[in-house]
Design a protein around this motif. Sequence first.
Motif, mmCIF file in Angstrom:
data_model
loop_
_atom_site.group_PDB
_atom_site.id
_atom_site.type_symbol
_atom_site.label_atom_id
_atom_site.label_comp_id
_atom_site.label_asym_id
_atom_site.label_seq_id
_atom_site.Cartn_x
_atom_site.Cartn_y
_atom_site.Cartn_z
ATOM 1 N N ALA A 72 35.134 41.031 42.794
ATOM 2 C CA ALA A 72 34.381 39.970 42.121
ATOM 3 C C ALA A 72 35.268 38.782 41.761
ATOM 4 C CB ALA A 72 33.711 40.524 40.864
ATOM 5 N N ALA A 73 36.487 39.057 41.279
ATOM 6 C CA ALA A 73 37.361 37.985 40.804
ATOM 7 C C ALA A 73 38.144 37.306 41.930
ATOM 8 C CB ALA A 73 38.336 38.524 39.761
ATOM 9 N N GLY A 74 38.619 38.085 42.900
ATOM 10 C CA GLY A 74 39.410 37.520 43.984
ATOM 11 C C GLY A 74 40.853 37.236 43.632
ATOM 12 N N GLU A 75 41.172 37.310 42.342
ATOM 13 C CA GLU A 75 42.554 37.111 41.919
ATOM 14 C C GLU A 75 42.840 37.984 40.708
ATOM 15 O OE1 GLU A 75 42.870 32.912 41.121
ATOM 16 O OE2 GLU A 75 42.318 33.203 39.040
ATOM 17 N N ALA A 76 44.132 38.184 40.448
ATOM 18 C CA ALA A 76 44.560 39.059 39.362
ATOM 19 C C ALA A 76 45.995 38.720 39.010
ATOM 20 C CB ALA A 76 44.441 40.518 39.790
ATOM 21 N N ILE A 77 46.541 39.485 38.084
ATOM 22 C CA ILE A 77 47.946 39.338 37.700
ATOM 23 C C ILE A 77 48.630 40.679 37.910
ATOM 24 C CG2 ILE A 77 49.555 38.871 35.802
ATOM 25 C CD1 ILE A 77 47.363 37.075 34.590
ATOM 26 N N LEU A 78 49.780 40.661 38.588
ATOM 27 C CA LEU A 78 50.627 41.846 38.740
ATOM 28 C C LEU A 78 51.804 41.689 37.792
ATOM 29 C CD1 LEU A 78 50.849 42.528 42.579
ATOM 30 C CD2 LEU A 78 49.771 43.964 40.844
ATOM 31 N N THR A 79 52.114 42.760 37.054
ATOM 32 C CA THR A 79 53.167 42.703 36.041
ATOM 33 C C THR A 79 54.065 43.923 36.140
ATOM 34 O OG1 THR A 79 51.626 41.596 34.543
ATOM 35 C CG2 THR A 79 53.607 42.518 33.558
ATOM 36 N N ARG A 80 55.351 43.662 35.952
ATOM 37 C CA ARG A 80 56.337 44.725 35.726
ATOM 38 C C ARG A 80 57.300 44.165 34.698
ATOM 39 N NH1 ARG A 80 58.941 46.345 40.630
ATOM 40 N NH2 ARG A 80 57.377 47.965 40.904
ATOM 41 N N GLY A 81 57.345 44.799 33.527
ATOM 42 C CA GLY A 81 58.197 44.302 32.452
ATOM 43 C C GLY A 81 57.749 42.919 32.016
ATOM 44 N N ARG A 82 58.685 41.981 31.990
ATOM 45 C CA ARG A 82 58.362 40.607 31.582
ATOM 46 C C ARG A 82 58.017 39.706 32.755
ATOM 47 N NH1 ARG A 82 62.465 39.186 26.664
ATOM 48 N NH2 ARG A 82 62.145 41.129 25.542
ATOM 49 N N SER A 83 58.063 40.258 33.941
ATOM 50 C CA SER A 83 57.794 39.477 35.147
ATOM 51 C C SER A 83 56.329 39.639 35.562
ATOM 52 C CB SER A 83 58.721 39.945 36.265
ATOM 53 O OG SER A 83 58.405 39.296 37.458
ATOM 54 N N SER A 84 55.639 38.522 35.677
ATOM 55 C CA SER A 84 54.232 38.530 36.095
ATOM 56 C C SER A 84 54.020 37.499 37.186
ATOM 57 C CB SER A 84 53.311 38.180 34.927
ATOM 58 O OG SER A 84 53.370 39.170 33.943
ATOM 59 N N GLU A 85 53.066 37.794 38.029
ATOM 60 C CA GLU A 85 52.682 36.820 39.044
ATOM 61 C C GLU A 85 51.173 36.881 39.254
ATOM 62 O OE1 GLU A 85 53.653 37.523 43.223
ATOM 63 O OE2 GLU A 85 54.133 39.592 42.725
ATOM 64 N N THR A 86 50.588 35.720 39.419
ATOM 65 C CA THR A 86 49.172 35.652 39.741
ATOM 66 C C THR A 86 49.037 35.810 41.247
ATOM 67 O OG1 THR A 86 48.732 34.212 37.872
ATOM 68 C CG2 THR A 86 47.092 34.226 39.631
ATOM 69 N N ILE A 87 48.118 36.662 41.652
ATOM 70 C CA ILE A 87 47.920 36.929 43.074
ATOM 71 C C ILE A 87 46.485 36.628 43.475
ATOM 72 C CG2 ILE A 87 49.720 38.697 43.244
ATOM 73 C CD1 ILE A 87 47.232 40.731 43.142
ATOM 74 N N ARG A 88 46.321 36.355 44.725
ATOM 75 C CA ARG A 88 44.991 36.266 45.335
ATOM 76 C C ARG A 88 44.878 37.478 46.256
ATOM 77 N NH1 ARG A 88 43.412 31.829 43.346
ATOM 78 N NH2 ARG A 88 44.457 29.841 43.458
#
Length: 149
Positions: free
Chosen positions: A75-91
């Motif tokens: 439904a969203a097509g995008e999300a956030i992946l996180t490990r520790g303090r590092s995050s990235e927005t993904i499609r």
Amino acid sequence: MTKTYRVTFFVRLGNLFATTMTRLGLRMGPIQLLTVRGRKSGEPRTTPVAVVEQDGERYLVAPYGAVNWVRNLRAAGEAILTRGRSSETIRARELTPQEAAPILKNSLGGGGIFTHGYFNVTSESPLQDFEREAPQHPVFVIQRAFTVA
């Protein structure tokens, strides 16, 4: 016949452990935290997922079928992946069964005893069997949108 995925006490406990360790920045193999907006509530939902790397691409494979994170990501097509303090927005783009089959075949061995009962194929099955299995185990190719920090 494959098992139906049920969230048991042990699954919840394992997810809690994986989430805690990943939030602390500890590597738990390919596990990262996926945060995606809920398709009904609109609230962010976080769950540990395995990010599969293959041929220079990254994928999210749903070994337990179309569970909530899969439906939310569709439904969203995008999300956030996180490990520790590092995050990235993904499609994310869901693959067709033909595109997903080789990814499923190559990733099946990595799930160990936790995922094997959810598939009607083995790692030795021909690719055509994985094409038939792919609709029950969605695969998303993911691309970085931008880094959050």
